[in-house]
Enzyme design. Structure first.
Site, PDB file in Angstrom:
ATOM      1  N   ARG A   1      -0.130  37.960  -1.066  1.00 42.96           N
ATOM      2  CA  ARG A   1       1.004  38.201  -1.846  1.00 42.96           C
ATOM      3  C   ARG A   1       2.233  38.623  -0.844  1.00 42.96           C
ATOM      4  NH1 ARG A   1       1.041  40.140  -6.935  1.00 42.96           N
ATOM      5  NH2 ARG A   1       2.464  41.680  -6.515  1.00 42.96           N
TER       6      ARG A   1
ATOM      7  N   LEU B   1      10.835  32.672  14.020  1.00 44.42           N
ATOM      8  CA  LEU B   1      10.871  33.798  15.186  1.00 44.42           C
ATOM      9  C   LEU B   1      11.333  34.948  14.225  1.00 44.42           C
ATOM     10  CD1 LEU B   1      11.138  34.607  18.119  1.00 44.42           C
ATOM     11  CD2 LEU B   1      13.277  33.744  18.232  1.00 44.42           C
TER      12      LEU B   1
ATOM     13  N   ASP C   1      10.579  23.364  10.395  1.00 43.89           N
ATOM     14  CA  ASP C   1       9.706  23.838   9.434  1.00 43.89           C
ATOM     15  C   ASP C   1       9.765  23.287   8.203  1.00 43.89           C
ATOM     16  OD1 ASP C   1      11.814  25.026   8.375  1.00 43.89           O
ATOM     17  OD2 ASP C   1      11.705  26.740   9.833  1.00 43.89           O
TER      18      ASP C   1
ATOM     19  N   ASP D   1       6.734  36.992   0.229  1.00 43.99           N
ATOM     20  CA  ASP D   1       7.773  36.190  -0.415  1.00 43.99           C
ATOM     21  C   ASP D   1       7.723  34.617  -0.060  1.00 43.99           C
ATOM     22  OD1 ASP D   1       9.258  38.413  -1.230  1.00 43.99           O
ATOM     23  OD2 ASP D   1      10.384  38.783   0.439  1.00 43.99           O
TER      24      ASP D   1
ATOM     25  N   ASP E   1      22.862  23.708  16.855  1.00 43.01           N
ATOM     26  CA  ASP E   1      21.340  23.130  16.390  1.00 43.01           C
ATOM     27  C   ASP E   1      21.288  22.560  14.853  1.00 43.01           C
ATOM     28  OD1 ASP E   1      20.110  23.907  19.014  1.00 43.01           O
ATOM     29  OD2 ASP E   1      19.407  25.473  18.258  1.00 43.01           O
TER      30      ASP E   1
END
Length: 224
Positions: free
Chosen positions: A172, A189, A145, A174, A70
Site C-alpha cells: 500500500r 533518487l 522511468d 502512493d 535534462d
C-alpha cells in the site's frame, strides 16, 4: 561523421539564443544539413534556418542536438527513439546529468564530435503497456522511468508486483517507480532509490511513500 543535424532547444530560456547561434556557426563551418524544431526556431533571428515539426526533426537526422536541461534532452530522446538517432546534449539547465557540453565548450568540442571524434553510449529504454481485458489500450517508452501512481485521490493504492510472472510483493503506497540506470538520478533518487551506473544492465523498483517499515527499493536485471 554526422551530416544531417536536428536541433531541439528550450524555447523559454533567455540564454538559448546565444547558445543556438554558436551551435549553428560550428555546424555551418562543417557544411551540415541543419533542421530546427519549429517550436524553438523563433528564439534566434536567422532567416536561413530550415524548420520542421519535432517528429520530422527527430526521425530524419543522423544526430539530434538538445540545447537546454535534462528535460529537453529527454524530450529529444523520446522522439528520436523509434529511429535510433544519436542524441547530444548542450547543458543550459541546473544539474545536467544527461547533457554533455556546456555553452563555453561548444567551439572546442562540438566540431570534433561532428567530425567523428566521439564515444557513444547506449542507454536502456523502458516500454510500458496498459492491458485491459486482454487487449493493449496504451503503450509508451521511457528513457528515465515508468511511474505507476495514484490519480485524483488522497488515499493510498494497494497493488501487487510480479516479475517474470512470479509474485514479488504486495504493498500500500502512493505508487511505484520503475527506473532505468539513466533515471536513477531523477525521480527514483528523490524516492530513495539507488544511483546506478548508466552502463549497468539493471532496473530499480522504487516504492513511493510505502506504508511499511520494510518495503525498500529492489534492483533487477533489465531482462526482467
Amino acid at each position: 561523421m554526422f551530416h544531417r543535424i536536428g536541433i531541439f532547444a528550450k524555447n523559454s530560456d533567455d540564454s538559448v539564443s546565444e547558445t543556438l547561434t554558436a551551435t549553428l556557426a560550428v555546424l555551418r563551418s562543417r557544411d551540415c544539413d541543419i533542421v530546427i524544431d519549429r517550436n524553438c526556431a523563433a528564439v534566434v533571428d536567422d532567416s536561413a534556418i530550415r524548420t520542421a515539426p519535432d517528429i520530422d526533426v527527430a526521425s530524419q537526422r543522423d544526430l539530434i542536438i538538445a540545447i537546454g536541461g535534462d528535460g529537453t534532452l529527454l524530450r529529444a530522446a523520446k522522439l528520436s527513439f523509434p529511429a535510433s538517432t544519436s542524441v547530444l546534449g548542450i547543458n543550459l539547465g541546473h544539474l545536467g546529468f544527461l547533457t554533455d557540453i556546456s555553452p563555453e565548450q561548444i567551439s572546442q568540442i562540438l566540431g570534433p564530435i561532428i567530425d567523428g571524434n566521439y564515444t557513444s553510449e547506449e542507454r536502456c529504454v523502458l516500454r510500458a503497456e496498459i492491458i485491459r481485458d486482454g487487449s493493449v489500450v496504451g503503450c509508451d517508452h521511457g528513457l528515465n522511468d515508468v511511474v505507476i501512481q495514484k490519480w485524483n485521490t488522497a488515499r493510498l493504492i494497494a497493488f501487487e508486483t510480479y516479475v517474470d510472472g512470479h509474485f514479488v510483493l504486495s504493498q500500500r503506497s502512493d505508487g511505484m517507480i520503475v527506473s532505468t540506470p539513466t533515471g536513477s538520478t531523477a525521480y527514483s533518487l528523490s524516492g530513495g532509490g539507488p544511483i546506478l551506473h548508466p552502463q549497468l544492465r539493471t532496473l530499480a523498483l522504487v516504492p513511493i511513500c510505502p506504508h511499511s517499515l520494510t518495503n525498500r527499493p529492489i534492483v533487477l536485471a533489465d531482462t526482467a
